[in-house]
Design a protein around this motif. Sequence first.
Motif, PDB file in Angstrom:
ATOM      1  N   ILE A   1       5.041   6.996   0.634  1.00 40.06           N
ATOM      2  CA  ILE A   1       5.896   5.878   0.237  1.00 40.06           C
ATOM      3  C   ILE A   1       5.020   4.867  -0.478  1.00 40.06           C
ATOM      4  O   ILE A   1       4.200   4.183   0.136  1.00 40.06           O
ATOM      5  N   ARG A   2       5.163   4.791  -1.801  1.00 37.91           N
ATOM      6  CA  ARG A   2       4.346   3.883  -2.589  1.00 37.91           C
ATOM      7  C   ARG A   2       4.889   2.458  -2.519  1.00 37.91           C
ATOM      8  O   ARG A   2       6.089   2.246  -2.325  1.00 37.91           O
ATOM      9  N   ASN A   3       3.985   1.498  -2.693  1.00 36.61           N
ATOM     10  CA  ASN A   3       4.368   0.089  -2.727  1.00 36.61           C
ATOM     11  C   ASN A   3       5.285  -0.245  -1.550  1.00 36.61           C
ATOM     12  O   ASN A   3       6.424  -0.689  -1.723  1.00 36.61           O
ATOM     13  N   VAL A   4       4.782  -0.034  -0.355  1.00 34.33           N
ATOM     14  CA  VAL A   4       5.580  -0.199   0.858  1.00 34.33           C
ATOM     15  C   VAL A   4       6.153  -1.610   0.940  1.00 34.33           C
ATOM     16  O   VAL A   4       5.460  -2.612   0.712  1.00 34.33           O
ATOM     17  N   LEU A   5       7.435  -1.684   1.269  1.00 38.17           N
ATOM     18  CA  LEU A   5       8.142  -2.947   1.441  1.00 38.17           C
ATOM     19  C   LEU A   5       8.530  -3.126   2.905  1.00 38.17           C
ATOM     20  O   LEU A   5       8.519  -2.170   3.688  1.00 38.17           O
TER      21      LEU A   5
ATOM     22  N   LYS B   1       2.784  -3.992   7.968  1.00 34.92           N
ATOM     23  CA  LYS B   1       1.987  -5.168   8.301  1.00 34.92           C
ATOM     24  C   LYS B   1       1.944  -6.109   7.107  1.00 34.92           C
ATOM     25  O   LYS B   1       1.572  -5.722   6.002  1.00 34.92           O
ATOM     26  N   ASP B   2       2.343  -7.359   7.339  1.00 38.75           N
ATOM     27  CA  ASP B   2       2.355  -8.356   6.275  1.00 38.75           C
ATOM     28  C   ASP B   2       1.017  -9.082   6.213  1.00 38.75           C
ATOM     29  O   ASP B   2       0.396  -9.344   7.249  1.00 38.75           O
TER      30      ASP B   2
ATOM     31  N   SER C   1       0.844  -1.196   0.000  1.00 41.25           N
ATOM     32  CA  SER C   1       0.000   0.000   0.000  1.00 41.25           C
ATOM     33  C   SER C   1       0.882   1.249   0.000  1.00 41.25           C
ATOM     34  O   SER C   1       2.094   1.176  -0.178  1.00 41.25           O
ATOM     35  N   THR C   2       0.258   2.414   0.216  1.00 36.77           N
ATOM     36  CA  THR C   2       0.997   3.674   0.302  1.00 36.77           C
ATOM     37  C   THR C   2       1.027   4.141   1.754  1.00 36.77           C
ATOM     38  O   THR C   2      -0.024   4.342   2.366  1.00 36.77           O
TER      39      THR C   2
ATOM     40  N   GLU D   1      12.985   3.774  -9.210  1.00 34.68           N
ATOM     41  CA  GLU D   1      11.627   4.229  -9.503  1.00 34.68           C
ATOM     42  C   GLU D   1      11.162   5.304  -8.537  1.00 34.68           C
ATOM     43  O   GLU D   1      10.061   5.860  -8.705  1.00 34.68           O
ATOM     44  N   GLN D   2      11.975   5.625  -7.513  1.00 31.29           N
ATOM     45  CA  GLN D   2      11.668   6.691  -6.556  1.00 31.29           C
ATOM     46  C   GLN D   2      10.260   6.520  -5.979  1.00 31.29           C
ATOM     47  O   GLN D   2       9.319   7.239  -6.315  1.00 31.29           O
ATOM     48  N   ARG D   3      10.123   5.569  -5.068  1.00 29.73           N
ATOM     49  CA  ARG D   3       8.820   5.268  -4.488  1.00 29.73           C
ATOM     50  C   ARG D   3       8.338   6.342  -3.514  1.00 29.73           C
ATOM     51  O   ARG D   3       7.178   6.301  -3.091  1.00 29.73           O
TER      52      ARG D   3
END
Length: 396
Positions: A141-145, A173-174, A64-65, A125-127
């Motif tokens: 923060i896009r596409n959170v890892l 959260k996974d 998510s973002t 890609e500068q998230r």
Amino acid sequence: MWWWWWWWASGRRERDWRCVVWACLSLLAGVTLPKGSGGLLAHASAAEEEDWGTLVAVTAERGSTARLPCKINSQNPEDPVLLVLWYKNASVTPVYSYDSRGTDGGEGASVRHRQWGDEAVWGKEQRAWFDISTTPAQLLIRNVLGRDEGNYRCKVHFKGSPSWSQRITLNVKDPPGFPKIQDASGLRLEGPIGPYEDGSTVRMICMSSGEPPPGLVWGGLGSALGGGSAVEREGNLAKTWLNVVASRSTADSVITCSTMNASVSSGIMNTVSVTLRVNLPPLRVTLESPGEWVSGGQQTSFICRVSGASPEPVIQWWLAGRQLTSHLPTVTTLAGNVSESKLKLTPEPGDHGVPLVCKAFSPNLPGTVMHQQITLAVHSSSRQHTTFPNMAMQSS
């Protein structure tokens, strides 16, 4: 209250570092620095006061973002924000910046150019993107890892008001059935980890929850090391351990942990990976000259290649015992853990017979310096040219 002490110590170190840098940059007041880490420092006095905001906790689902808040308004509505720096964990260098100095505040290229993100943290890609259209402003923060999890601090510099800092903790959260790797202290490990000291043991724990708990398997270097411990299950939680010795042979190795399910055709459901970084000194320094002699008064290029250092080495050039700081050699990273520095030098007749030295060392291991040198043979109209003596590797 350990986190309070950590934030206080981190802030103190950063303030001390900032004071030294600002003192050095005072001679450059009014000059807009180039894009990148060199342009991330605010124009402010070393004695400025700083306000601190309360700790804010943010939770975001993987993929998510995430939205990390940061107030960018001072008590004086007429006092504009000049610079916003974002720090992560104990780092004293920013991972993101918003710089409004030298811009008119309008739309267009000037607005795009005043935001900078560290590619090592956010990828090419500068998230990450700092959104100032909301109140408070937010670092998106896009596409959170999983590797985005940690302690953040936004530091806001104004033109005349005291600086302001906001502390944020981000928890990722996974989804159920997704593996998570952490160390013995509970710190999440994902993506590049370390760097660790050569010879140290890195203990990793992989875990996942589900009903029933999924199977877990190590891959990459993990499978080559025997696959780790047997999977243990406590309720709906599954765990397995793996010990890796940080060394030159394991540096930059990828280690994976995957959840397994017999009902899935491939068996593998989800995978998380880490890349092991190790502090290593250079193995070889090679200094290349354009020929046996150089012409006085003409610009000549010299190349120094450094292999085996991790992280990317610091490369210095010295001429006649004096470090060359004004020539600004370019440094590029090549394949196979090799860095290359190119120096453009205009030798003078008086440089004939003096040594040109290339020194290299890992930034985290400054005591392990390796260097190579040549003796310049400068040809001029009044001197018959001579040749370079044989070059010899010298380490210290």
